[in-house]
Design a protein around this motif. Structure first.
Motif, PDB file in Angstrom:
ATOM      1  N   ASN A  27       0.846  -1.188   0.000  1.00 26.84           N
ATOM      2  CA  ASN A  27       0.000   0.000   0.000  1.00 26.84           C
ATOM      3  C   ASN A  27       0.884   1.242   0.000  1.00 26.84           C
ATOM      4  O   ASN A  27       2.103   1.158   0.207  1.00 26.84           O
ATOM      5  CB  ASN A  27      -1.007  -0.025   1.156  1.00 26.84           C
ATOM      6  CG  ASN A  27      -0.355   0.094   2.518  1.00 26.84           C
ATOM      7  OD1 ASN A  27       0.743   0.616   2.676  1.00 26.84           O
ATOM      8  ND2 ASN A  27      -1.036  -0.408   3.523  1.00 26.84           N
ATOM      9  N   LEU A  28       0.281   2.375  -0.232  1.00 28.70           N
ATOM     10  CA  LEU A  28       1.048   3.609  -0.372  1.00 28.70           C
ATOM     11  C   LEU A  28       1.839   3.948   0.886  1.00 28.70           C
ATOM     12  O   LEU A  28       2.983   4.418   0.796  1.00 28.70           O
ATOM     13  CB  LEU A  28       0.116   4.761  -0.741  1.00 28.70           C
ATOM     14  CG  LEU A  28      -0.588   4.616  -2.093  1.00 28.70           C
ATOM     15  CD1 LEU A  28      -1.602   5.722  -2.295  1.00 28.70           C
ATOM     16  CD2 LEU A  28       0.416   4.609  -3.224  1.00 28.70           C
ATOM     17  N   ASN A  29       1.253   3.714   2.054  1.00 24.42           N
ATOM     18  CA  ASN A  29       1.974   4.007   3.298  1.00 24.42           C
ATOM     19  C   ASN A  29       3.196   3.115   3.458  1.00 24.42           C
ATOM     20  O   ASN A  29       4.253   3.582   3.888  1.00 24.42           O
ATOM     21  CB  ASN A  29       1.042   3.850   4.511  1.00 24.42           C
ATOM     22  CG  ASN A  29       0.031   4.968   4.585  1.00 24.42           C
ATOM     23  OD1 ASN A  29       0.290   6.095   4.160  1.00 24.42           O
ATOM     24  ND2 ASN A  29      -1.138   4.666   5.111  1.00 24.42           N
ATOM     25  N   ALA A  32       5.858   4.491   1.203  1.00 24.23           N
ATOM     26  CA  ALA A  32       6.389   5.767   1.699  1.00 24.23           C
ATOM     27  C   ALA A  32       7.322   5.577   2.889  1.00 24.23           C
ATOM     28  O   ALA A  32       8.266   6.364   3.059  1.00 24.23           O
ATOM     29  CB  ALA A  32       5.235   6.692   2.067  1.00 24.23           C
ATOM     30  N   ARG A  39       4.708  11.651   2.003  1.00 20.97           N
ATOM     31  CA  ARG A  39       3.793  10.725   1.331  1.00 20.97           C
ATOM     32  C   ARG A  39       3.246  11.346   0.043  1.00 20.97           C
ATOM     33  O   ARG A  39       3.133  10.656  -0.971  1.00 20.97           O
ATOM     34  CB  ARG A  39       2.663  10.301   2.269  1.00 20.97           C
ATOM     35  CG  ARG A  39       1.817   9.194   1.650  1.00 20.97           C
ATOM     36  CD  ARG A  39       0.713   8.749   2.599  1.00 20.97           C
ATOM     37  NE  ARG A  39      -0.099   7.706   2.050  1.00 20.97           N
ATOM     38  CZ  ARG A  39      -1.006   7.870   1.097  1.00 20.97           C
ATOM     39  NH1 ARG A  39      -1.211   9.037   0.551  1.00 20.97           N
ATOM     40  NH2 ARG A  39      -1.715   6.841   0.669  1.00 20.97           N
ATOM     41  N   SER A  43       3.383   9.717  -3.599  1.00 21.69           N
ATOM     42  CA  SER A  43       2.160   9.591  -4.405  1.00 21.69           C
ATOM     43  C   SER A  43       2.364  10.159  -5.803  1.00 21.69           C
ATOM     44  O   SER A  43       1.859   9.613  -6.788  1.00 21.69           O
ATOM     45  CB  SER A  43       0.982  10.295  -3.721  1.00 21.69           C
ATOM     46  OG  SER A  43       0.624   9.609  -2.548  1.00 21.69           O
ATOM     47  N   ILE A  46       4.314   7.645  -7.783  1.00 21.85           N
ATOM     48  CA  ILE A  46       3.450   6.527  -8.143  1.00 21.85           C
ATOM     49  C   ILE A  46       2.480   6.933  -9.242  1.00 21.85           C
ATOM     50  O   ILE A  46       2.198   6.143 -10.151  1.00 21.85           O
ATOM     51  CB  ILE A  46       2.726   5.978  -6.895  1.00 21.85           C
ATOM     52  CG1 ILE A  46       3.762   5.302  -6.007  1.00 21.85           C
ATOM     53  CG2 ILE A  46       1.604   5.018  -7.277  1.00 21.85           C
ATOM     54  CD1 ILE A  46       3.277   4.878  -4.653  1.00 21.85           C
ATOM     55  N   LYS A  47       2.032   8.162  -9.212  1.00 21.38           N
ATOM     56  CA  LYS A  47       1.149   8.664 -10.278  1.00 21.38           C
ATOM     57  C   LYS A  47       1.860   8.587 -11.631  1.00 21.38           C
ATOM     58  O   LYS A  47       1.286   8.153 -12.630  1.00 21.38           O
ATOM     59  CB  LYS A  47       0.727  10.099  -9.980  1.00 21.38           C
ATOM     60  CG  LYS A  47      -0.156  10.699 -11.042  1.00 21.38           C
ATOM     61  CD  LYS A  47      -0.500  12.132 -10.724  1.00 21.38           C
ATOM     62  CE  LYS A  47      -1.306  12.719 -11.879  1.00 21.38           C
ATOM     63  NZ  LYS A  47      -1.474  14.157 -11.745  1.00 21.38           N
ATOM     64  N   ILE A  57      -2.870   0.216  -9.606  1.00 22.17           N
ATOM     65  CA  ILE A  57      -3.326   0.367  -8.233  1.00 22.17           C
ATOM     66  C   ILE A  57      -4.643  -0.375  -8.086  1.00 22.17           C
ATOM     67  O   ILE A  57      -5.576  -0.169  -8.867  1.00 22.17           O
ATOM     68  CB  ILE A  57      -3.497   1.850  -7.856  1.00 22.17           C
ATOM     69  CG1 ILE A  57      -2.139   2.557  -7.944  1.00 22.17           C
ATOM     70  CG2 ILE A  57      -4.099   1.984  -6.463  1.00 22.17           C
ATOM     71  CD1 ILE A  57      -2.182   4.034  -7.663  1.00 22.17           C
ATOM     72  N   ARG A  64      -5.136   1.211  -0.911  1.00 22.19           N
ATOM     73  CA  ARG A  64      -4.752   1.173  -2.323  1.00 22.19           C
ATOM     74  C   ARG A  64      -3.402   0.479  -2.409  1.00 22.19           C
ATOM     75  O   ARG A  64      -2.420   0.946  -1.846  1.00 22.19           O
ATOM     76  CB  ARG A  64      -4.679   2.592  -2.881  1.00 22.19           C
ATOM     77  CG  ARG A  64      -6.030   3.275  -2.873  1.00 22.19           C
ATOM     78  CD  ARG A  64      -5.919   4.744  -3.196  1.00 22.19           C
ATOM     79  NE  ARG A  64      -5.326   4.927  -4.517  1.00 22.19           N
ATOM     80  CZ  ARG A  64      -4.730   6.042  -4.902  1.00 22.19           C
ATOM     81  NH1 ARG A  64      -4.636   7.063  -4.089  1.00 22.19           N
ATOM     82  NH2 ARG A  64      -4.233   6.147  -6.108  1.00 22.19           N
ATOM     83  N   CYS A  66      -0.237  -1.124  -4.705  1.00 15.05           N
ATOM     84  CA  CYS A  66       0.475  -0.929  -5.971  1.00 15.05           C
ATOM     85  C   CYS A  66       1.114  -2.240  -6.407  1.00 15.05           C
ATOM     86  O   CYS A  66       1.704  -2.955  -5.598  1.00 15.05           O
ATOM     87  CB  CYS A  66       1.561   0.121  -5.802  1.00 15.05           C
ATOM     88  SG  CYS A  66       0.934   1.723  -5.316  1.00 15.05           S
TER      89      CYS A  66
END
Length: 109
Positions: A27-29, A32, A39, A43, A46-47, A57, A64, A66
């Motif tokens: 996940n994003l956290n 990060a 964060r 993000s 990742i975008k 995603i 979310r 990845c």
């Protein structure tokens, strides 16, 4: 803005993100936590990776996750392969040349 795979992998942070999620989705956290940046900055990276198709995603509840899309890396691999073949041919030719001329450049005793 249209991005391509080469733009995405040009940045070392994005390459490291790909390395992190290559074998397990995160996940994003969790991603990060591996970087000394905000964060929102992660993000944004990742975008960019998703815009070029290197990362997808998936939503699971509120999270979310990845995942790497390895098929997009084929484009990079194919591009590199043409230069790999070029240099292998050059180095093979150099080896043949040096082997053929080895007796001519033996040091005198």
């Amino acid at each position: 803005m249209r991005r391509d795979v080469f733009q995405a992998i040009a940045d070392p942070t994005r390459r490291e993100i790909i390395n992190l999620i290559a074998f397990q989705s995160l996940n994003l956290n969790a991603i990060a936590e591996n970087f000394e940046m905000s964060r929102p900055a992660i993000s944004q990276h990742i975008k960019i990776l998703t815009e070029c198709g290197l990362v997808s995603i998936k939503k699971e509840g509120r999270e979310r996750f990845c995942e790497v899309k390895f098929q997009k890396l084929k484009e990079v691999s194919q591009w590199i392969e043409q230069y790999s073949s070029f240099w292998n041919n050059k180095l093979d030719a150099l080896e043949i040349y040096l082997s053929a001329n080895k007796t001519k450049v033996e040091p005198k005793k």
